[in-house]
Design an enzyme around this catalytic site. Structure first.
Site, PDB file in Angstrom:
ATOM      1  N   ALA A  78     -20.383  -2.688 -28.393  1.00  0.00           N
ATOM      2  CA  ALA A  78     -20.178  -1.481 -28.638  1.00  0.00           C
ATOM      3  C   ALA A  78     -20.742  -1.048 -29.993  1.00  0.00           C
ATOM      4  O   ALA A  78     -21.169   0.260 -30.250  1.00  0.00           O
ATOM      5  CB  ALA A  78     -18.690  -1.034 -28.525  1.00  0.00           C
ATOM      6  N   THR A  79     -20.553  -1.851 -30.972  1.00  0.00           N
ATOM      7  CA  THR A  79     -21.375  -1.569 -32.219  1.00  0.00           C
ATOM      8  C   THR A  79     -22.704  -1.278 -32.072  1.00  0.00           C
ATOM      9  O   THR A  79     -23.245   0.014 -32.659  1.00  0.00           O
ATOM     10  CB  THR A  79     -21.380  -2.647 -33.176  1.00  0.00           C
ATOM     11  OG1 THR A  79     -20.089  -2.918 -33.461  1.00  0.00           O
ATOM     12  CG2 THR A  79     -21.894  -2.377 -34.585  1.00  0.00           C
ATOM     13  N   ASN A 158      -8.715   2.712 -31.631  1.00  0.00           N
ATOM     14  CA  ASN A 158      -8.738   1.347 -31.683  1.00  0.00           C
ATOM     15  C   ASN A 158      -7.322   0.597 -32.218  1.00  0.00           C
ATOM     16  O   ASN A 158      -6.879  -0.514 -32.387  1.00  0.00           O
ATOM     17  CB  ASN A 158      -9.729   0.420 -32.064  1.00  0.00           C
ATOM     18  CG  ASN A 158     -10.380   1.080 -33.292  1.00  0.00           C
ATOM     19  OD1 ASN A 158     -10.747   2.092 -33.336  1.00  0.00           O
ATOM     20  ND2 ASN A 158     -10.320   0.188 -34.445  1.00  0.00           N
ATOM     21  N   GLN A 186     -12.313   0.947 -26.385  1.00  0.00           N
ATOM     22  CA  GLN A 186     -10.948   0.628 -25.944  1.00  0.00           C
ATOM     23  C   GLN A 186     -10.422   1.238 -24.737  1.00  0.00           C
ATOM     24  O   GLN A 186      -9.447   0.815 -24.291  1.00  0.00           O
ATOM     25  CB  GLN A 186     -10.112   1.326 -27.241  1.00  0.00           C
ATOM     26  CG  GLN A 186     -10.134   0.537 -28.472  1.00  0.00           C
ATOM     27  CD  GLN A 186      -9.618  -0.830 -28.427  1.00  0.00           C
ATOM     28  OE1 GLN A 186      -8.945  -1.267 -27.757  1.00  0.00           O
ATOM     29  NE2 GLN A 186     -10.151  -1.741 -29.366  1.00  0.00           N
ATOM     30  N   SER A 206     -17.792  -2.022 -24.509  1.00  0.00           N
ATOM     31  CA  SER A 206     -17.889  -3.366 -25.242  1.00  0.00           C
ATOM     32  C   SER A 206     -17.133  -4.494 -24.296  1.00  0.00           C
ATOM     33  O   SER A 206     -16.039  -4.023 -23.734  1.00  0.00           O
ATOM     34  CB  SER A 206     -16.855  -3.532 -26.430  1.00  0.00           C
ATOM     35  OG  SER A 206     -16.765  -4.633 -26.932  1.00  0.00           O
ATOM     36  N   THR A 246     -34.791  -9.692 -24.875  1.00  0.00           N
ATOM     37  CA  THR A 246     -34.474 -10.529 -23.428  1.00  0.00           C
ATOM     38  C   THR A 246     -33.088 -10.285 -23.198  1.00  0.00           C
ATOM     39  O   THR A 246     -32.103 -10.562 -24.291  1.00  0.00           O
ATOM     40  CB  THR A 246     -34.719 -12.064 -23.754  1.00  0.00           C
ATOM     41  OG1 THR A 246     -36.258 -12.163 -23.912  1.00  0.00           O
ATOM     42  CG2 THR A 246     -34.507 -12.798 -22.350  1.00  0.00           C
ATOM     43  N   CYS A 332     -10.622  -4.954 -38.151  1.00  0.00           N
ATOM     44  CA  CYS A 332     -11.524  -4.824 -39.106  1.00  0.00           C
ATOM     45  C   CYS A 332     -11.367  -4.472 -40.337  1.00  0.00           C
ATOM     46  O   CYS A 332     -12.372  -4.727 -41.258  1.00  0.00           O
ATOM     47  CB  CYS A 332     -12.354  -3.441 -38.532  1.00  0.00           C
ATOM     48  SG  CYS A 332     -12.689  -3.619 -36.833  1.00  0.00           S
TER      49      CYS A 332
END
Ligand SMILES: *Cc1c(COP(=O)(O)O)cnc(C)c1O
Length: 402
Positions: A78-79, A158, A186, A206, A246, A332
Site C-alpha cells: 500500500a505504501t 489504522n 485497513q 495491502s 518483474t 509506525c
C-alpha cells in the site's frame, strides 16, 4: 522489549500485520518451485503459466472491490500504491492545478507523499478531524478550489479504526470534478467496499493486512472515466507501463487468494470480530473505571478496539503485558515516546493507550485472557501509583454492523 515468557504472546496486533492464511500459503508455494517463470516471458510455457496466475489474481482482487481486472495494478504494497496514486496523479495533472487535499489522520505513506509534493511546488490542505477521527464534509467542500486535482482520504484508520463517510466523499468529489484516492489498506476485506458505489477513482490495497503476504499490494485505477497518472518507476513497461519491474508472482498469487477468501468470508467474519471486540470491551470497561474508547463508536473496523487508560503510564502498561502482542497507538510510531499524530488529531492526551487489532485467528478464550490481564495490570499499576482521579464510564459500544 524484553521477552520474559516462553510461550508466545497472544497476537492482538492484526492492524499492524496479519498471519498469512494457510490456504494463501498453499496457493503460493508452487510459484516458488515448479511454476517459477517470469510472467513477462511470452515465448514459453513457464512464462504463460506465471502470466495466467497473475491474471487470475488480478480478477480475484478486482472482484473483492467490484472493479474490473484491467483496473488493478500490482505494487509492492500500500505504501507504493499510495506513492503512485498521489505523485502519479499530482504530477500528471500539474498543468491543470497543483492543489491537493488530505487529512490529519492519514497513514504516513500519504502524509509523507504530500510533504514531498509540497517540496516540489504543490500546495496541500490538511483537513482536521473531529473527536471520532472523521473529517467534516463541509470543510472538505470548502477546501476544494479550481486548482484542486486530488483528494486523498482513507477508508478506515489504522490506529483508531474510524471509517470515513465514504459515499459522501465520493459524491462530493464527483460533483466537484476532483479525483479521489482512498488508502483502503485497513478496510479492504474487512468491510464491504465497492468502487462503483463509493465513487472512488484510485484505491490502495495491502496484502499483509488481509492475511496475504508482505511486500505485495495493488492500486485500483478507474478506467471509466479513465484516470491518468504518471509512472513513478521506469523500466520494463510492466503493468501497462505504470509500474515497471518483474512481477512478484508468488506474492501476487497470495494476494489474489487472500482477496478471494476475504470476499467469501467477510460478512460472517465481520460479525464474529464485532462480537469478540464487544467481549473485550465489556471485559475491560466492565471492571475498570477511567477507560475511554478512541475512534468512532459505530463507524469503525469490526476488529479494532482502541482504548485510553487514565492513571497509568503507557510504557509501564506495555511492559506489564508481555503476554499480549498489542500496540501502543500505531506500529509506525511506536518506539517513540511521542503520542501518535492520530491521537493528537483527535485530542486524546491520556498517558496510556492500547490498540487491540483482532483478527481471523483470534479465539474467545484469547479475548477472555486478554481482558483479565489488562484489568489486572491496570489495577495493579494504579494501586501502586496511589489514588487516581474519579473517572467515568464511556457508553458501551453499540452494535457491530460496520
Ligand atoms: C499498513 C498500511 C499502509 C502501508 O501498507 P504496506 O503494504 O505495509 O506498504 C498504508 N496505509 C494504511 C492505512 C495501512 O494500514
Amino acid at each position: 522489549m524484553l521477552r520474559r515468557m516462553s510461550a508466545p504472546p497472544i497476537y492482538l496486533d492484526n492492524l499492524a500485520t496479519t498471519q498469512v492464511d494457510p490456504r494463501v500459503l498453499e496457493a503460493m508455494l508452487p510459484y516458488f518451485t515448479r511454476h517459477f517463470g517470469n510472467s513477462a516471458s511470452a515465448t514459453h510455457a513457464f512464462g504463460w503459466t506465471a502470466k495466467e496466475a497473475v491474471e487470475q489474481a488480478r480478477a480475484q482482487v478486482a472482484a473483492l472491490i467490484g472493479a474490473v481486472p484491467q483496473e488493478i495494478l500490482f505494487t509492492s504494497g500500500a505504501t507504493e500504491a499510495d506513492n503512485l496514486a498521489l505523485k502519479g496523479v499530482a504530477e500528471f495533472h500539474r498543468d491543470r492545478g497543483t492543489h491537493l487535499i488530505t487529512c490529519a489522520v492519514e497513514h504516513k505513506a500519504v502524509l509523507d507523499c504530500c510533504r514531498r509534493l509540497e517540496s516540489r511546488g504543490f500546495q496541500v490542505t490538511l483537513l482536521p478531524v473531529d473527536r471520532w477521527g472523521q473529517i467534516d464534509l463541509e470543510q472538505l467542500g470548502a477546501a476544494i478550489t479550481g486548482k484542486t486535482t486530488l483528494i486523498s482520504l482513507m477508508a478506515a484508520n489504522n490506529e483508531i479504526g474510524t471509517i470515513q463517510p465514504l459515499r459522501e466523499i465520493g459524491a462530493l468529489a464527483r460533483e466537484r470534478g476532483v479525483l479521489w484516492h482512498c488508502d483502503a489498506a485497513q478496510a479492504v476485506g474487512k468491510i464491504p467496499l465497492e468502487v462503483g458505489a463509493l465513487g472512488v477513482d484510485l484505491l490502495s490495497i495491502s496484502g499483509h493486512k488481509l492475511y496475504g503476504p508482505k511486500g505485495v499490494g495493488a492500486l485500483y485505477v478507474r478506467r471509466r472515466p479513465r484516470v491518468r497518472l504518471l509512472a513513478q518507476l521506469d523500466g520494463g513497461g510492466q503493468e501497462r507501463g505504470l509500474r515497471a519491474g518483474t512481477l512478484n508472482v508468488p506474492g501476487i498469487v497470495g494476494l489474489g487468494m487472500a482477496c478471494e477468501l476475504a470476499r467469501q468470508e467477510l460478512e460472517v467474519e465481520a460479525l464474529r470480530l464485532g462480537a469478540l471486540r464487544q467481549q473485550l470491551w465489556e471485559g475491560i470497561a466492565g471492571s475498570l473505571s477511567g477507560v475511554e474508547l478512541n475512534g468512532h463508536p459505530t463507524a469503525r473496523l469490526p476488529g479494532n478496539l482502541h482504548l485510553s487508560f487514565a492513571g497509568v503510564d503507557g510504557a509501564q502498561l506495555l511492559l506489564a503485558l508481555p503476554d499480549l502482542a498489542v500496540s501502543s497507538g500505531s506500529a509506525c510510531t511506536s518506539g517513540s515516546a511521542e503520542p501518535s499524530h492520530v491521537l493528537k488529531a483527535i485530542g486524546q492526551q491520556a498517558p496510556a493507550s492500547l490498540r487491540f487489532g483482532l483478527g481471523r485467528f483470534n479465539t474467545e478464550a484469547e479475548i477472555e485472557t486478554a481482558a483479565v490481564r489488562v484489568v489486572a495490570e491496570v489495577s495493579r499499576l494504579r494501586g501502586r501509583a496511589g489514588d487516581h482521579p474519579a473517572l467515568h464510564h464511556e457508553p458501551a459500544l453499540t452494535g457491530s454492523k460496520n
